[in-house]
Design a protein around this motif. Structure first.
Motif, PDB file in Angstrom:
ATOM      1  N   GLY A  42       0.850  -1.182   0.000  1.00  0.00           N
ATOM      2  CA  GLY A  42       0.000   0.000   0.000  1.00  0.00           C
ATOM      3  C   GLY A  42       0.886   1.233   0.000  1.00  0.00           C
ATOM      4  O   GLY A  42       2.108   1.128   0.134  1.00  0.00           O
ATOM      5  N   PRO A  43       0.282   2.409  -0.146  1.00  0.00           N
ATOM      6  CA  PRO A  43       1.093   3.630  -0.122  1.00  0.00           C
ATOM      7  C   PRO A  43       1.701   3.854   1.260  1.00  0.00           C
ATOM      8  O   PRO A  43       1.117   3.461   2.265  1.00  0.00           O
ATOM      9  CB  PRO A  43       0.086   4.729  -0.473  1.00  0.00           C
ATOM     10  CG  PRO A  43      -1.236   4.175  -0.070  1.00  0.00           C
ATOM     11  CD  PRO A  43      -1.146   2.697  -0.267  1.00  0.00           C
ATOM     12  N   ASN A  44       2.872   4.473   1.280  1.00  0.00           N
ATOM     13  CA  ASN A  44       3.477   4.808   2.570  1.00  0.00           C
ATOM     14  C   ASN A  44       3.021   6.212   2.986  1.00  0.00           C
ATOM     15  O   ASN A  44       2.408   6.928   2.202  1.00  0.00           O
ATOM     16  CB  ASN A  44       5.003   4.670   2.507  1.00  0.00           C
ATOM     17  CG  ASN A  44       5.669   5.693   1.619  1.00  0.00           C
ATOM     18  OD1 ASN A  44       5.023   6.493   0.962  1.00  0.00           O
ATOM     19  ND2 ASN A  44       6.986   5.659   1.587  1.00  0.00           N
ATOM     20  N   PRO A  45       3.290   6.620   4.213  1.00  0.00           N
ATOM     21  CA  PRO A  45       2.819   7.929   4.677  1.00  0.00           C
ATOM     22  C   PRO A  45       3.289   9.109   3.819  1.00  0.00           C
ATOM     23  O   PRO A  45       2.528  10.059   3.614  1.00  0.00           O
ATOM     24  CB  PRO A  45       3.370   8.018   6.101  1.00  0.00           C
ATOM     25  CG  PRO A  45       3.439   6.591   6.552  1.00  0.00           C
ATOM     26  CD  PRO A  45       3.867   5.834   5.324  1.00  0.00           C
ATOM     27  N   SER A  46       4.499   9.058   3.301  1.00  0.00           N
ATOM     28  CA  SER A  46       4.981  10.156   2.452  1.00  0.00           C
ATOM     29  C   SER A  46       4.149  10.284   1.187  1.00  0.00           C
ATOM     30  O   SER A  46       3.798  11.394   0.760  1.00  0.00           O
ATOM     31  CB  SER A  46       6.452   9.932   2.080  1.00  0.00           C
ATOM     32  OG  SER A  46       7.254   9.964   3.236  1.00  0.00           O
ATOM     33  N   ARG A  47       3.801   9.165   0.582  1.00  0.00           N
ATOM     34  CA  ARG A  47       2.972   9.190  -0.623  1.00  0.00           C
ATOM     35  C   ARG A  47       1.550   9.647  -0.298  1.00  0.00           C
ATOM     36  O   ARG A  47       0.915  10.345  -1.097  1.00  0.00           O
ATOM     37  CB  ARG A  47       2.971   7.820  -1.290  1.00  0.00           C
ATOM     38  CG  ARG A  47       4.266   7.566  -2.038  1.00  0.00           C
ATOM     39  CD  ARG A  47       4.387   6.146  -2.589  1.00  0.00           C
ATOM     40  NE  ARG A  47       5.566   6.018  -3.424  1.00  0.00           N
ATOM     41  CZ  ARG A  47       6.807   5.905  -2.969  1.00  0.00           C
ATOM     42  NH1 ARG A  47       7.049   5.909  -1.680  1.00  0.00           N
ATOM     43  NH2 ARG A  47       7.823   5.805  -3.806  1.00  0.00           N
ATOM     44  N   LEU A  48       1.050   9.265   0.867  1.00  0.00           N
ATOM     45  CA  LEU A  48      -0.276   9.734   1.277  1.00  0.00           C
ATOM     46  C   LEU A  48      -0.286  11.248   1.478  1.00  0.00           C
ATOM     47  O   LEU A  48      -1.254  11.917   1.116  1.00  0.00           O
ATOM     48  CB  LEU A  48      -0.720   9.038   2.566  1.00  0.00           C
ATOM     49  CG  LEU A  48      -1.103   7.565   2.435  1.00  0.00           C
ATOM     50  CD1 LEU A  48      -1.396   6.980   3.816  1.00  0.00           C
ATOM     51  CD2 LEU A  48      -2.299   7.388   1.515  1.00  0.00           C
ATOM     52  N   LEU A  49       0.787  11.777   2.051  1.00  0.00           N
ATOM     53  CA  LEU A  49       0.871  13.226   2.236  1.00  0.00           C
ATOM     54  C   LEU A  49       0.881  13.938   0.891  1.00  0.00           C
ATOM     55  O   LEU A  49       0.157  14.916   0.689  1.00  0.00           O
ATOM     56  CB  LEU A  49       2.107  13.594   3.053  1.00  0.00           C
ATOM     57  CG  LEU A  49       2.297  15.082   3.339  1.00  0.00           C
ATOM     58  CD1 LEU A  49       1.125  15.635   4.145  1.00  0.00           C
ATOM     59  CD2 LEU A  49       3.606  15.311   4.078  1.00  0.00           C
ATOM     60  N   ALA A  54      -2.040  17.108  -3.366  1.00  0.00           N
ATOM     61  CA  ALA A  54      -2.513  17.195  -4.751  1.00  0.00           C
ATOM     62  C   ALA A  54      -4.034  17.122  -4.824  1.00  0.00           C
ATOM     63  O   ALA A  54      -4.664  17.867  -5.589  1.00  0.00           O
ATOM     64  CB  ALA A  54      -1.886  16.084  -5.591  1.00  0.00           C
ATOM     65  N   ASN A  55      -4.630  16.248  -4.033  1.00  0.00           N
ATOM     66  CA  ASN A  55      -6.085  16.102  -4.033  1.00  0.00           C
ATOM     67  C   ASN A  55      -6.761  17.363  -3.503  1.00  0.00           C
ATOM     68  O   ASN A  55      -7.737  17.860  -4.072  1.00  0.00           O
ATOM     69  CB  ASN A  55      -6.469  14.883  -3.212  1.00  0.00           C
ATOM     70  CG  ASN A  55      -7.936  14.530  -3.288  1.00  0.00           C
ATOM     71  OD1 ASN A  55      -8.406  13.727  -2.498  1.00  0.00           O
ATOM     72  ND2 ASN A  55      -8.695  15.089  -4.209  1.00  0.00           N
ATOM     73  N   CYS A  56      -6.235  17.911  -2.419  1.00  0.00           N
ATOM     74  CA  CYS A  56      -6.824  19.109  -1.823  1.00  0.00           C
ATOM     75  C   CYS A  56      -6.723  20.299  -2.779  1.00  0.00           C
ATOM     76  O   CYS A  56      -7.689  21.048  -2.944  1.00  0.00           O
ATOM     77  CB  CYS A  56      -6.138  19.413  -0.496  1.00  0.00           C
ATOM     78  SG  CYS A  56      -6.952  20.695   0.460  1.00  0.00           S
TER      79      CYS A  56
END
Length: 149
Positions: A42-49, A54-56
Motif C-alpha cells: 500500500g502507499p506509505n505515509p509520504s505518498r499519502l501526504l 494534490a487532491n486538496c
C-alpha cells in the motif's frame, strides 16, 4: 469554528497498517513501507501526504471554478515530492510540486485570474504543510498552456 475528525490505525504485519476512517462509507486503507522495510502492499505515509496535497489543491480549484459557473472538465494532477536529509541526517520531504491540468482551454474559463489568485488559500492540507514544506503549484489548460506558476 473548530472541527475534529479521527482515524484508527491498526498494525497488520511488520510495517503494514490498516487505517479506518470515522466515516462508515469510506473503505479501509492499507499502508505499507517500500522494501526492504515493508512489502509495498500500500502507499506509505509520504505518498499519502503528497496525494493529500494534490487532491486538496485539485478539489479547491474545482470548487473555485464552479463557484464562478465554470466547468473545468475532468481535472488531472501530477505531483512529485523530493526527499532529502536534514542537518541530523534524517530523511524529510524537502519539497513538493503539483501540476493540475484542466480539461478545458483557457478561453472557456470565466474569472480565471481571480480563481488562480485565490484557490490555493482554501486548500486546508497545502496551507497546513506549507510552513514546513515548500509546495510549488502549476495550473495548465487542456492544451498545455501554463496558466499559473
Amino acid at each position: 469554528m473548530s472541527d475534529t475528525f479521527a482515524i484508527e490505525l491498526t498494525q497488520q504485519a511488520d510495517y503494514r497498517f490498516e487505517i479506518r476512517f470515522d466515516n462508515a462509507n469510506v473503505p479501509h486503507l492499507l499502508t505499507d513501507e517500500p522494501a526492504p522495510l515493508g512489502q509495498d502492499s500500500g502507499p506509505n505515509p509520504s505518498r499519502l501526504l503528497l496525494a493529500s496535497v494534490a487532491n486538496c489543491l485539485s478539489a479547491s480549484l474545482l470548487f473555485a471554478m464552479r463557484k464562478f459557473k465554470n466547468e473545468p472538465g475532468p481535472l488531472r494532477a501530477t505531483a512529485t515530492a523530493s526527499v532529502a536529509r536534514n542537518a541530523q541526517n534524517r530523511l524529510r520531504i524537502a519539497s513538493m510540486t503539483v501540476e493540475i491540468h484542466l480539461g478545458v482551454a483557457k478561453d472557456a474559463v470565466s474569472m480565471l485570474d481571480r480563481i488562480l489568485a485565490q484557490f490555493e488559500e482554501f486548500c486546508v492540507v497545502t496551507q497546513s504543510v506549507r510552513s514546513a514544506i515548500p509546495v510549488e503549484v502549476r495550473v495548465l489548460d487542456k492544451d498545455g498552456l501554463l496558466l499559473k506558476q
